[in-house]
Design an enzyme around this catalytic site. Structure first.
Site, PDB file in Angstrom:
ATOM      1  N   ASP A 120       0.847  -1.196   0.000  1.00  0.00           N
ATOM      2  CA  ASP A 120       0.000   0.000   0.000  1.00  0.00           C
ATOM      3  C   ASP A 120       0.880   1.243   0.000  1.00  0.00           C
ATOM      4  OD1 ASP A 120      -2.671   1.505   0.978  1.00  0.00           O
ATOM      5  OD2 ASP A 120      -0.996   2.152   2.223  1.00  0.00           O
ATOM      6  N   ASP A 154      -3.666   2.422  -5.457  1.00  0.00           N
ATOM      7  CA  ASP A 154      -2.496   2.506  -4.575  1.00  0.00           C
ATOM      8  C   ASP A 154      -2.312   1.270  -3.698  1.00  0.00           C
ATOM      9  OD1 ASP A 154      -4.710   2.933  -2.997  1.00  0.00           O
ATOM     10  OD2 ASP A 154      -3.836   4.554  -1.835  1.00  0.00           O
ATOM     11  N   GLU A 155      -2.973   0.174  -4.033  1.00  0.00           N
ATOM     12  CA  GLU A 155      -2.829  -1.073  -3.278  1.00  0.00           C
ATOM     13  C   GLU A 155      -2.715  -2.246  -4.248  1.00  0.00           C
ATOM     14  OE1 GLU A 155      -5.285  -1.208   0.701  1.00  0.00           O
ATOM     15  OE2 GLU A 155      -6.517  -0.364  -0.883  1.00  0.00           O
TER      16      GLU A 155
END
Length: 413
Positions: A13, A109-110
């Site tokens: 993350d 974003d992960e």
């Protein structure tokens, strides 16, 4: 008999991703509190991301700009640049793919990543490998990554959310046997998959912590919520057999698009213009993927959150991706359900998707002519840009096609 190898799965993350990308582009902001927010002039001034310095001042994601400025008057406010964020996300994914070919994007974003078969090539243990990847990402992008490590996706996600994001080095490995030690005393609302409404229901049942949920009889949860009850029970107990797969998101179930309008739209004529713009985009995306839908949905919302207005309706139709056909269907749904209250948000989607290479011909409807018009418009837009050809209504004051062409996901590129 050989013992089955334990899997090594990470959820990687990126910290305050949008804000971190902006600070990487603008070193002059490095020691200043910064947020990425929508355009206040269009009444969309909501905090999308806040850097750690802004969060330390009490600024929170999803609050309004004026609330954030009251807490931190010196706040640097940056408009979102979605294309930059997409580009950096793809760059980070390529970095991780240097260590494994099993990378599954969970969000921009992960990313879930599995290193069961490749870890021995790079490190002696998962912690060292995660720190290698963390350093590589930071050196190449100036983005700080955190990593939750477990034997499955649920453990890695829970580990990242509850532990790795809150410790200084941003890396932690969680064994299933350590759930009680590290996770079960946390409020149930902190668990992945528990929203505010579910949290309230669980609280009324006397389930206050993740441990309470893990120890609740599965039969009770299944009786109350069916499959969803089992899902949250399995999450609390760290049980998950799903693979990390690059194809997880490839089977699309629905194609939709929606937008929040810059002001209240009060007349049917104005709302029709927006509906046509959105139908055009949804159908173009469906055609590009070679798909058509047999469920057409319309969502309408008003602007007053204290007194909600609007509706969500859908109808089964003959499979289609023809813009004017979908527009006619959506208009019928609109006029059958609109309460004449001001409209602030409109959404249209095509569901129950199938390949568009076989479809029903009709003696009474010239589908081929409509398809030919759509094809020509698609080709012009693909070659010269989204606004190279538009319907005249899109150029009226109510039209949003020109503004939307400059955006990704509702935010400027």
């Amino acid at each position: 008999m050989l013992k089955k190898q334990q899997r090594t799965v990470m959820l990687i993350d990126m910290q305050s991703f949008y804000a971190s990308v902006e600070k990487a582009k603008h070193p002059e902001y490095n020691n200043k509190p910064l947020v990425v927010a929508g355009d206040p002039a269009r009444r969309s001034g909501i905090i999308l991301a806040a850097c750690p310095l802004a969060k330390a001042k009490g600024v929170k994601t999803a609050e309004t700009l004026w609330q954030a400025l009251q807490k931190c008057p010196e706040l640097i406010i940056v408009r979102p640049h979605m294309q930059d964020y997409i580009d950096v996300s793809m760059q980070i994914m390529k970095i991780i793919e240097q260590y494994t070919d099993l990378v599954e994007p969970y969000s921009i974003d992960e990313m879930f990543c599995e290193f069961t078969g490749s870890m021995h090539l790079f490190a002696d243990n998962p912690i060292d490998l995660a720190k290698q990847i963390q350093a590589k990402i930071f050196n190449d992008t100036e983005i700080y990554a955190r990593a939750g490590i477990g034997e499955n996706k649920i453990l890695s996600k829970v580990c990242c959310d509850i532990i790795a994001k809150k410790i200084s080095d941003g890396v932690f490995q969680l064994e299933k046997s350590d759930l009680e030690k590290y996770i079960w005393d946390q409020p149930v609302r902190e668990m992945w998959g528990i929203g505010s409404r579910m949290g309230k229901h669980l609280f009324k049942m006397g389930i206050h912590t993740i441990g309470d949920l893990a120890k609740t009889p599965l039969s009770l949860l299944r009786k109350k919520w069916g499959v969803n009850g089992e899902v949250i029970w399995r999450t609390a107990n760290g049980i998950d057999s799903s693979p990390v797969s690059v194809n997880t998101h490839s089977m699309q179930k629905e194609i939709g698009n929606g937008m929040t309008l810059p002001r209240d739209y009060r007349t049917a004529d104005e709302i029709e213009v927006v509906i046509l713009d959105i139908c055009s985009e949804v159908c173009r995306r469906a055609r590009k993927k070679g798909l058509m839908g047999s469920v057409v949905s319309l969502s309408i919302s008003g602007a007053d959150f204290d007194h909600p207005t609007g509706f969500h309706k859908q109808i089964n139709v003959d499979p289609t991706n023809i813009t004017l056909d979908v527009y006619d269907i959506v208009k019928r749904l609109f006029y059958a359900n609109w309460d004449r209250q001001p409209v602030r948000r409109v959404g249209v989607s095509l569901g129950d998707l199938a390949k568009d290479d076989i479809y029903q011909l009709s003696f009474f409807d010239n589908k081929e002519r409509k398809k030919a018009v759509d094809k020509v418009m698609d080709e012009i837009k693909d070659r010269y840009g989204d606004i190279a050809i538009l319907r005249a209504s899109s150029l009226t004051d109510a039209g949003q096609a020109v503004d939307r062409a400059a955006k990704i996901g509702g935010h400027y590129k």
